[in-house]
Design a protein around this motif. Structure first.
Motif, PDB file in Angstrom:
ATOM      1  N   ILE A  30      18.183 -15.993  13.500  1.00  0.00           N
ATOM      2  CA  ILE A  30      18.255 -14.570  13.107  1.00  0.00           C
ATOM      3  C   ILE A  30      17.448 -13.786  12.167  1.00  0.00           C
ATOM      4  N   GLY A  31      16.887 -12.936  12.540  1.00  0.00           N
ATOM      5  CA  GLY A  31      15.740 -12.201  11.947  1.00  0.00           C
ATOM      6  C   GLY A  31      16.358 -11.312  10.926  1.00  0.00           C
ATOM      7  N   GLY A  32      15.674 -10.847   9.689  1.00  0.00           N
ATOM      8  CA  GLY A  32      16.325  -9.860   8.871  1.00  0.00           C
ATOM      9  C   GLY A  32      15.254  -8.750   8.877  1.00  0.00           C
ATOM     10  N   THR A  33      15.024  -8.309   7.701  1.00  0.00           N
ATOM     11  CA  THR A  33      14.457  -7.098   7.211  1.00  0.00           C
ATOM     12  C   THR A  33      12.910  -7.591   7.419  1.00  0.00           C
ATOM     13  N   GLY A  34      12.289  -6.714   8.148  1.00  0.00           N
ATOM     14  CA  GLY A  34      10.777  -6.871   8.670  1.00  0.00           C
ATOM     15  C   GLY A  34      10.604  -7.996   9.469  1.00  0.00           C
ATOM     16  N   LEU A  35      11.530  -8.380  10.123  1.00  0.00           N
ATOM     17  CA  LEU A  35      11.362  -9.510  11.301  1.00  0.00           C
ATOM     18  C   LEU A  35      12.219  -9.310  12.467  1.00  0.00           C
ATOM     19  N   ARG A  36      12.135  -8.174  13.100  1.00  0.00           N
ATOM     20  CA  ARG A  36      12.919  -7.584  14.015  1.00  0.00           C
ATOM     21  C   ARG A  36      12.460  -8.420  15.666  1.00  0.00           C
ATOM     22  N   ARG A  64      19.265  -8.887  13.020  1.00  0.00           N
ATOM     23  CA  ARG A  64      20.242  -8.747  12.104  1.00  0.00           C
ATOM     24  C   ARG A  64      20.734  -7.088  12.114  1.00  0.00           C
ATOM     25  N   HIS A  65      19.542  -6.501  11.837  1.00  0.00           N
ATOM     26  CA  HIS A  65      19.692  -4.962  11.282  1.00  0.00           C
ATOM     27  C   HIS A  65      19.545  -4.082  12.855  1.00  0.00           C
ATOM     28  N   GLY A  66      19.637  -4.810  13.718  1.00  0.00           N
ATOM     29  CA  GLY A  66      19.275  -3.983  14.890  1.00  0.00           C
ATOM     30  C   GLY A  66      17.893  -3.874  15.346  1.00  0.00           C
ATOM     31  N   ALA A  67      17.381  -3.562  16.687  1.00  0.00           N
ATOM     32  CA  ALA A  67      16.052  -3.409  16.916  1.00  0.00           C
ATOM     33  C   ALA A  67      15.254  -2.518  16.116  1.00  0.00           C
ATOM     34  N   HIS A  68      15.653  -1.595  15.593  1.00  0.00           N
ATOM     35  CA  HIS A  68      15.194  -0.655  14.954  1.00  0.00           C
ATOM     36  C   HIS A  68      15.661  -0.474  13.597  1.00  0.00           C
ATOM     37  N   HIS A  69      16.270  -1.389  12.931  1.00  0.00           N
ATOM     38  CA  HIS A  69      16.369  -1.651  11.643  1.00  0.00           C
ATOM     39  C   HIS A  69      17.543  -0.234  11.311  1.00  0.00           C
ATOM     40  N   GLN A  70      18.480  -0.243  12.110  1.00  0.00           N
ATOM     41  CA  GLN A  70      19.368   0.859  12.025  1.00  0.00           C
ATOM     42  C   GLN A  70      20.810   0.619  11.596  1.00  0.00           C
ATOM     43  N   ILE A  71      20.925  -0.838  11.356  1.00  0.00           N
ATOM     44  CA  ILE A  71      22.285  -1.313  10.838  1.00  0.00           C
ATOM     45  C   ILE A  71      22.396  -1.769   9.455  1.00  0.00           C
ATOM     46  N   ALA A  72      23.124  -1.023   8.771  1.00  0.00           N
ATOM     47  CA  ALA A  72      23.154  -1.199   7.079  1.00  0.00           C
ATOM     48  C   ALA A  72      23.680  -2.700   7.029  1.00  0.00           C
ATOM     49  N   PRO A  73      23.381  -3.146   5.976  1.00  0.00           N
ATOM     50  CA  PRO A  73      23.897  -4.678   5.374  1.00  0.00           C
ATOM     51  C   PRO A  73      25.556  -4.511   5.893  1.00  0.00           C
ATOM     52  N   HIS A  74      26.117  -3.462   5.229  1.00  0.00           N
ATOM     53  CA  HIS A  74      27.700  -3.492   5.225  1.00  0.00           C
ATOM     54  C   HIS A  74      28.200  -3.301   6.880  1.00  0.00           C
ATOM     55  N   GLU A  75      27.168  -3.084   7.589  1.00  0.00           N
ATOM     56  CA  GLU A  75      27.627  -2.511   9.049  1.00  0.00           C
ATOM     57  C   GLU A  75      27.281  -3.583   9.975  1.00  0.00           C
ATOM     58  N   VAL A  76      26.502  -4.735   9.331  1.00  0.00           N
ATOM     59  CA  VAL A  76      26.250  -5.756  10.581  1.00  0.00           C
ATOM     60  C   VAL A  76      27.650  -6.211  11.031  1.00  0.00           C
ATOM     61  N   PRO A  77      27.327  -6.319  12.506  1.00  0.00           N
ATOM     62  CA  PRO A  77      28.591  -6.745  13.150  1.00  0.00           C
ATOM     63  C   PRO A  77      28.497  -8.295  13.155  1.00  0.00           C
TER      64      PRO A  77
END
Ligand SMILES: CSC[C@H]1O[C@H](OP(=O)(O)O)[C@H](O)[C@@H]1O
Ligand SMILES: Nc1ncnc2[nH]cnc12
Length: 335
Positions: A43-49, A94-107
């Motif tokens: 699972i990739g996070g911030t900066g690792l999409r 984790r935050h979507g392909a374009h980092h569009q999902i906030a931490p509290h919105e991650v499904p």
């Protein structure tokens, strides 16, 4: 150089190398099915999409009873260095392909369920974290072994509700077997740019705003080593789903307790980018090690298989049909 080309897919905060449309086009050009087992996920996070340096062979759109995952699941082929094996690895952003999902919105429920449904039994989760200790410098890696939960109850955090109750042990929230392999790999890269802290307590805050200075100092007094907004409920759901889970943290800042500048997104992204090559070498080493024959049972999480049955408190005849349907999707043939 292929590697340089791949590097451009690391998220850039201010300069978009690849447009959303281009990325979507590249993803839809891949097959949307994959035959064969995929036991390991990253699972990739911030900066690792995306995971640079690996061959993408499929992009799966999986729908779950808990909704859609954060992104399509990319299947990558990894050619192991120590043997002739090619292993399939799932990658989820984790935050979507374009980092569009906030931490509290991650499904998170959909993410973990979707990964399990394609055969994943071990997850290596990456996270950009703030350091709460002087000795954990920006760009150091930390393999946490404990978590302090500072989320606020706004994120769905269990598969067992709505008519079925279960309680799983979580005293050791990460998988010690996977952690051992990860630590050995990290140490093997030491002296070659990677600095590794073997253990640590990660504080998971709600966000998306960063902490106040008083909070940051309180977390330090509690013994926190690093802080992020995403290890929970991911780690809890992985445990419920009988998936071995370990997070690899990369320190990107000193949060706001330190005399140096307070954390900013620019700082986080800058350090992620600067350390991208170390992250890639780290994950490559971990995948090589996990692919070794001696780790087959570990990767398959044989030590966790079937455990959930002992955690369920509700007698099966009393389960609500809706809850049963969902749990049958997650654990086909279990109940
Ligand atoms: C952009 S800084 C805060 C953001 O970074 C971390 O993301 P991840 O864990 O997915 O790497 C942190 O948890 C926050 O979501
Ligand atoms: N200081 C910080 N607080 C919370 N999450 C983070 N991710 C990276 N740095 C962070």
């Amino acid at each position: 150089m292929p590697w340089l080309r791949q590097l451009s897919s690391i998220s850039k905060p201010f300069r978009r190398i690849e447009s959303a449309k281009q990325l979507a086009k590249r993803m839809t050009a891949l097959p949307n099915t994959y035959e064969g087992p995929v036991p390991i996920a990253v699972i990739g996070g911030t900066g690792l999409r995306e995971l640079p340096g690996f061959t993408q062979v499929a992009s799966l759109s999986v729908s779950t009873p808990w909704g859609e995952p954060s992104s399509p699941i990319t299947i990558l082929h990894h050619q192991c260095r120590h043997n002739a094996k090619t292993v399939a690895v799932a990658f989820l952003s984790r935050h979507g392909a374009h980092h569009q999902i906030a931490p509290h919105e991650v499904p998170a429920r959909a993410n973990i369920a979707a990964l399990r449904s394609i055969g994943v039994r071990s997850i290596i989760a990456f996270s950009a974290v703030g350091s709460l200790q002087e000795e954990i410098k920006p760009r150091d890696f930390v393999i946490p072994d404990q978590i302090i939960d500072r989320t606020k109850g706004v994120r769905p955090w269990t598969y067992f509700e709505g008519g079925v109750v279960a309680h799983v042990p979580f005293g050791d929230p990460f998988d010690e077997g996977i952690a051992k392999v990860v630590r050995e790999c990290g140490h093997s890269l030491e002296g070659d740019g990677v600095i590794l802290h073997d253990r640590g307590t990660i504080v998971c805050m709600e966000g998306p705003q960063f902490s106040t200075r008083a909070e940051s100092n309180m977390y330090r007094a509690w013994g926190g080593s690093v802080i992020n907004m995403s290890v929970l409920p991911e780690a809890k759901l992985a445990r419920e789903a009988e998936i071995a889970y370990q997070m690899i943290c990369m320190s990107t800042d000193y949060d706001c307790w330190h005399s140096s500048a307070d954390v900013t997104v620019e700082m986080v992204m800058g350090n992620m980018k600067a350390n991208a090559d170390n992250a890639r070498r780290f994950v490559t080493a971990v995948l090589d090690a996990l692919a070794a024959d001696e780790n087959t049972d570990l990767v398959q999480a044989k030590h966790l298989a079937g455990g959930i049955k002992f955690g369920v408190s509700t007698p099966q005849p009393e389960w609500s049909p809706e809850a049963k349907k969902k749990l049958d999707w997650l654990f086909p043939g279990y109940f």
